[in-house]
Design an enzyme around this catalytic site. Structure first.
Site: not given
Length: 315
Positions: A233, A262, A281
């Site tokens: 994270r 994000e 990601h």
């Protein structure tokens, strides 16, 4: 039965089929949904599937027919679980589907820092080897992983898989985890983890305790030759502190598949930091990984409709 997928483009940008979901009812798929249209698009759906859409008390109150939320991911912090309990809405997630993919990316990062393959390929393609008087050359010092220490922060299924791979490389593994396990050979406290590791790989969930565990104080403990890998994270690190540490040479490098905001904001300090690798990601994005995820999503719906829901996160 009406089923709505609110942000289907994340799991399936077009290379997979939604037929496995269509078998359960009338399906509507939206590639993306802005927050202001969430309640409208849910409408009278009984089942919704989502990845990163916020479900709030306001949304639930506007959608009284909603009975089931299937999160097409492991993390479910976008859902107000207490509000879902209040409205008798079952929420499920998909645990452990991405273990192989995330561990693979961890070692892609570690291998890039150790071997600098892209740097050397770019050099060769630009003609440097053609002009070289020797049969080989290297642009920067290279690292042999055998004998190096990998510190793992958080030891769930992904942390355990990373440890197995590290041992295959001949690395020493040390671990800091909130849940001690007999299989952990070298448990250490946080200070020791940061002080002794040549590489640190973050695998803890985001909690009040783990938030910004990588900060000015813990970075101060690290070797100048050490690297940090974050596939967990974004907020596990203080991004400014890490950028400052990279730019001042306090640590050797940082690689991450996640950031605090994000999509990434243009003022993120990591964008201009030295020796920093960022991917968007993608640790979960391999076709095989997404197919596995989709399979569990389908099984979650089947179990729910049969009256025996699995992977429920708001019991």
């Amino acid at each position: 039965m009406r089923i709505t997928i609110l942000d289907g483009n994340a799991l399936n940008p077009g290379d997979l089929s939604w037929d496995c979901i269509k078998s359960f009812g009338e399906l509507t798929v939206y590639p993306r949904t802005p927050q202001e249209l969430v309640a409208e698009r849910i409408g009278d759906s009984e089942i919704i599937l989502l990845n990163k859409i916020n479900i709030t008390e306001e949304v639930l109150s506007a959608c009284p027919k909603l009975k089931y939320i299937g999160v097409m991911a492991t993390g479910y912090n976008v859902i107000d679980l207490e509000a879902c309990k209040k409205h008798n809405v079952v929420v499920t997630n998909v645990p452990s589907y991405s273990t192989a993919g995330v561990a693979q990316l961890v070692f892609a990062f570690i291998s890039e820092f150790a071997c600098h393959t892209q740097l050397h390929s770019d050099s060769v393609m630009s003609g440097d080897w053609i002009k070289c008087p020797d049969f080989c050359y290297w642009k920067t010092p290279l690292i042999e992983l055998e004998g190096k220490t990998l510190g793992i922060y958080g030891y769930g299924s992904i942390g355990a898989r990373v440890a197995r791979i590290a041992k295959a490389y001949g690395m020493k593994v040390i671990v800091n985890t909130r849940t001690p396990k007999e299989e952990i050979e070298n448990p250490v406290d946080v200070s020791t983890l940061f002080n002794e590791s040549d590489f640190i790989s973050l695998h803890a969930p985001l909690t009040d305790k783990t938030r910004e565990v990588v900060n000015k104080s813990t970075l101060f403990l690290m070797k100048k030759t050490a690297y940090i890998i974050n596939t967990a994270r974004g907020p596990l690190i203080n991004e400014k502190d890490v950028a400052d540490a990279l730019n001042s040479g306090k640590i050797a490098g940082y690689a991450a598949d996640v950031v605090c905001q994000e999509p990434m904001s243009k003022d993120n300090p990591l964008l201009t930091a030295k020796n920093c690798i960022i991917t968007p990601h993608i640790a979960w994005a391999a076709t095989e990984t997404r197919k596995r995820l989709q399979g569990v999503v389908v099984e979650n719906i089947k179990k729910y409709l049969a009256g025996n829901p699995q992977n429920v996160v708001n019991k």
